[in-house]
Design an enzyme around this catalytic site. Sequence first.
Site, PDB file in Angstrom:
ATOM      1  N   ASN A 151       0.857  -1.187   0.000  1.00  0.00           N
ATOM      2  CA  ASN A 151       0.000   0.000   0.000  1.00  0.00           C
ATOM      3  C   ASN A 151       0.902   1.250   0.000  1.00  0.00           C
ATOM      4  O   ASN A 151       1.718   1.438   0.906  1.00  0.00           O
ATOM      5  CB  ASN A 151      -0.884  -0.050   1.259  1.00  0.00           C
ATOM      6  CG  ASN A 151      -1.809   1.140   1.367  1.00  0.00           C
ATOM      7  OD1 ASN A 151      -1.414   2.268   1.111  1.00  0.00           O
ATOM      8  ND2 ASN A 151      -3.046   0.905   1.776  1.00  0.00           N
TER       9      ASN A 151
ATOM     10  N   HIS B 217       0.944   6.164   1.899  1.00  0.00           N
ATOM     11  CA  HIS B 217       1.686   7.116   2.733  1.00  0.00           C
ATOM     12  C   HIS B 217       2.888   7.744   2.040  1.00  0.00           C
ATOM     13  O   HIS B 217       3.486   8.666   2.574  1.00  0.00           O
ATOM     14  CB  HIS B 217       2.011   6.488   4.080  1.00  0.00           C
ATOM     15  CG  HIS B 217       0.738   6.203   4.825  1.00  0.00           C
ATOM     16  ND1 HIS B 217      -0.199   7.196   5.060  1.00  0.00           N
ATOM     17  CD2 HIS B 217       0.190   5.057   5.296  1.00  0.00           C
ATOM     18  CE1 HIS B 217      -1.246   6.667   5.672  1.00  0.00           C
ATOM     19  NE2 HIS B 217      -1.036   5.371   5.820  1.00  0.00           N
TER      20      HIS B 217
ATOM     21  N   HIS C 173      -5.616   3.504  -1.687  1.00  0.00           N
ATOM     22  CA  HIS C 173      -6.934   3.838  -1.137  1.00  0.00           C
ATOM     23  C   HIS C 173      -7.267   5.262  -1.562  1.00  0.00           C
ATOM     24  O   HIS C 173      -6.624   6.211  -1.110  1.00  0.00           O
ATOM     25  CB  HIS C 173      -6.866   3.719   0.393  1.00  0.00           C
ATOM     26  CG  HIS C 173      -8.173   3.942   1.086  1.00  0.00           C
ATOM     27  ND1 HIS C 173      -8.324   3.763   2.442  1.00  0.00           N
ATOM     28  CD2 HIS C 173      -9.391   4.326   0.630  1.00  0.00           C
ATOM     29  CE1 HIS C 173      -9.586   4.025   2.783  1.00  0.00           C
ATOM     30  NE2 HIS C 173     -10.243   4.381   1.700  1.00  0.00           N
TER      31      HIS C 173
ATOM     32  N   ARG D 285      -9.355   7.946  -0.879  1.00  0.00           N
ATOM     33  CA  ARG D 285     -10.317   8.340   0.162  1.00  0.00           C
ATOM     34  C   ARG D 285     -11.222   9.449  -0.352  1.00  0.00           C
ATOM     35  O   ARG D 285     -10.840  10.235  -1.217  1.00  0.00           O
ATOM     36  CB  ARG D 285      -9.572   8.805   1.413  1.00  0.00           C
ATOM     37  CG  ARG D 285      -8.803   7.696   2.101  1.00  0.00           C
ATOM     38  CD  ARG D 285      -8.265   8.166   3.431  1.00  0.00           C
ATOM     39  NE  ARG D 285      -9.307   8.201   4.421  1.00  0.00           N
ATOM     40  CZ  ARG D 285      -9.481   7.290   5.386  1.00  0.00           C
ATOM     41  NH1 ARG D 285      -8.649   6.280   5.501  1.00  0.00           N
ATOM     42  NH2 ARG D 285     -10.468   7.396   6.240  1.00  0.00           N
TER      43      ARG D 285
ATOM     44  N   ARG E 276      -7.098  12.694   0.975  1.00  0.00           N
ATOM     45  CA  ARG E 276      -6.001  13.165   1.825  1.00  0.00           C
ATOM     46  C   ARG E 276      -4.640  12.640   1.373  1.00  0.00           C
ATOM     47  O   ARG E 276      -3.629  13.206   1.714  1.00  0.00           O
ATOM     48  CB  ARG E 276      -6.249  12.817   3.280  1.00  0.00           C
ATOM     49  CG  ARG E 276      -6.166  11.353   3.590  1.00  0.00           C
ATOM     50  CD  ARG E 276      -6.280  11.072   5.069  1.00  0.00           C
ATOM     51  NE  ARG E 276      -7.638  11.256   5.551  1.00  0.00           N
ATOM     52  CZ  ARG E 276      -8.093  10.689   6.671  1.00  0.00           C
ATOM     53  NH1 ARG E 276      -7.282   9.970   7.416  1.00  0.00           N
ATOM     54  NH2 ARG E 276      -9.339  10.854   7.045  1.00  0.00           N
TER      55      ARG E 276
ATOM     56  N   GLU F 287      -8.615   0.313  -2.872  1.00  0.00           N
ATOM     57  CA  GLU F 287      -9.473   0.353  -1.676  1.00  0.00           C
ATOM     58  C   GLU F 287     -10.398   1.536  -1.815  1.00  0.00           C
ATOM     59  O   GLU F 287      -9.959   2.639  -2.163  1.00  0.00           O
ATOM     60  CB  GLU F 287      -8.626   0.567  -0.425  1.00  0.00           C
ATOM     61  CG  GLU F 287      -7.949  -0.656   0.072  1.00  0.00           C
ATOM     62  CD  GLU F 287      -7.173  -0.348   1.346  1.00  0.00           C
ATOM     63  OE1 GLU F 287      -7.417   0.685   1.989  1.00  0.00           O
ATOM     64  OE2 GLU F 287      -6.304  -1.140   1.664  1.00  0.00           O
TER      65      GLU F 287
ATOM     66  N   THR G 263      -8.302   3.473   8.451  1.00  0.00           N
ATOM     67  CA  THR G 263      -9.512   2.648   8.493  1.00  0.00           C
ATOM     68  C   THR G 263      -9.625   2.001   9.878  1.00  0.00           C
ATOM     69  O   THR G 263      -8.717   1.311  10.313  1.00  0.00           O
ATOM     70  CB  THR G 263      -9.447   1.560   7.404  1.00  0.00           C
ATOM     71  OG1 THR G 263      -8.962   2.149   6.213  1.00  0.00           O
ATOM     72  CG2 THR G 263     -10.798   0.940   7.166  1.00  0.00           C
TER      73      THR G 263
ATOM     74  N   GLU H 252     -11.037  -9.503   3.077  1.00  0.00           N
ATOM     75  CA  GLU H 252      -9.773  -9.170   3.747  1.00  0.00           C
ATOM     76  C   GLU H 252     -10.079  -9.027   5.223  1.00  0.00           C
ATOM     77  O   GLU H 252     -10.902  -8.196   5.630  1.00  0.00           O
ATOM     78  CB  GLU H 252      -9.193  -7.867   3.193  1.00  0.00           C
ATOM     79  CG  GLU H 252      -7.915  -7.477   3.937  1.00  0.00           C
ATOM     80  CD  GLU H 252      -7.224  -6.236   3.369  1.00  0.00           C
ATOM     81  OE1 GLU H 252      -7.376  -5.944   2.163  1.00  0.00           O
ATOM     82  OE2 GLU H 252      -6.525  -5.562   4.147  1.00  0.00           O
TER      83      GLU H 252
ATOM     84  N   HIS I  23      -3.833  -4.596   7.817  1.00  0.00           N
ATOM     85  CA  HIS I  23      -3.952  -3.461   8.731  1.00  0.00           C
ATOM     86  C   HIS I  23      -3.043  -3.612   9.933  1.00  0.00           C
ATOM     87  O   HIS I  23      -3.166  -4.569  10.702  1.00  0.00           O
ATOM     88  CB  HIS I  23      -5.387  -3.198   9.197  1.00  0.00           C
ATOM     89  CG  HIS I  23      -5.602  -1.730   9.324  1.00  0.00           C
ATOM     90  ND1 HIS I  23      -5.202  -1.010  10.413  1.00  0.00           N
ATOM     91  CD2 HIS I  23      -6.077  -0.816   8.436  1.00  0.00           C
ATOM     92  CE1 HIS I  23      -5.449   0.267  10.212  1.00  0.00           C
ATOM     93  NE2 HIS I  23      -5.973   0.409   9.015  1.00  0.00           N
TER      94      HIS I  23
HETATM   95  N1  PXP Z   1      -5.973  -3.162   4.297  1.00  0.00           N
HETATM   96  C1  PXP Z   1      -6.920  -2.199   4.388  1.00  0.00           C
HETATM   97  C2  PXP Z   1      -8.318  -2.553   4.030  1.00  0.00           C
HETATM   98  C3  PXP Z   1      -6.584  -0.887   4.758  1.00  0.00           C
HETATM   99  O1  PXP Z   1      -7.547   0.064   4.834  1.00  0.00           O
HETATM  100  C4  PXP Z   1      -5.232  -0.576   5.029  1.00  0.00           C
HETATM  101  C5  PXP Z   1      -4.846   0.820   5.356  1.00  0.00           C
HETATM  102  O2  PXP Z   1      -5.067   1.654   4.256  1.00  0.00           O
HETATM  103  C6  PXP Z   1      -4.285  -1.611   4.913  1.00  0.00           C
HETATM  104  C7  PXP Z   1      -4.689  -2.895   4.581  1.00  0.00           C
HETATM  105  C8  PXP Z   1      -2.845  -1.373   5.191  1.00  0.00           C
HETATM  106  O3  PXP Z   1      -2.688  -1.076   6.544  1.00  0.00           O
HETATM  107  P1  PXP Z   1      -1.299  -0.545   7.074  1.00  0.00           P
HETATM  108  O4  PXP Z   1      -1.035   0.749   6.370  1.00  0.00           O
HETATM  109  O5  PXP Z   1      -1.527  -0.382   8.539  1.00  0.00           O
HETATM  110  O6  PXP Z   1      -0.277  -1.595   6.729  1.00  0.00           O
END
Ligand code: PXP
Length: 237
Positions: A8, A11, A44, A46, A50, A71, A102, A151, A190
């Site tokens: 992901n 960030h 994602h 959003r 952001r 996402e 999330t 998931e 997550h």
């Molecule tokens: N899976 C989902 C559904 C999420 O919303 C997120 C965060 O955007 C992640 C995985 C990844 O989580 P993390 O950034 O804490 O590794």
Amino acid sequence: MEKILNINVDHVATLRQARLGKHPDPIEACKIIKKTKAHGIVMHLREDRRHIQDNDLYRYKSTINLPLNLEMAPTDEMVLIANKVKPKMVTLVPEKRLELTTEGGLDLKKNIKKIHKIVNNLNSKIQIMIFIDSNIEQIALANTLGIHGIEINTGKYTDSHGNQKDIELKKIKESAKFAQSLNLYLAAGHGLDLKNITKIVSIKEIKEFNIGHSIIGEAIFSGLYESVNKIYAKINK
Ligand code: PXP
């Protein structure tokens, strides 16, 4: 069997949006990830934009040849965008404007009608996943939607301590077994990092891991030495 790892890159975009500029560009991060053994990318989009922007998705589609898991909140706006971008997969997640990330899985008991409509409106070529807490009742409801898989939210496990951590792990294990018995494809994500992932990896039913924050955070430290030295060399030629 090899487990799937999707990265992901939200960030990277968070850092870029701090200055509303172009750097660091999540698409450049994807080019580096493409050289690793990771299998795919997660972004994602959003509702408040952001971090990832709409244009990131279109630039991704035209430059990066890796499967994309988009996402998104279950809204009509996001369905329109997903049907235009046509990622390999979408993961439906709940979204609250004031949350930092999330906060939990989709509550299908409350929203089943709405989610049904969203699932029906998504292009049939897109695989649909639902981000869900480790709860048998929720998973049984997810199975009625005719989706590709779920998931499991590992956030409650990664955030908890002591006895509660064992309880959360047990719930994830039971959920994984149940999801497999329904033939649902199973991902987890997550809050996962190099330490807390060990016990989750040993759950054989989980085929895929979606990880962002810890990897991007670690990447800052592994790259900092080099980027300081590069500037030092420039000013001390
Ligand atoms: N899976 C989902 C559904 C999420 O919303 C997120 C965060 O955007 C992640 C995985 C990844 O989580 P993390 O950034 O804490 O590794």
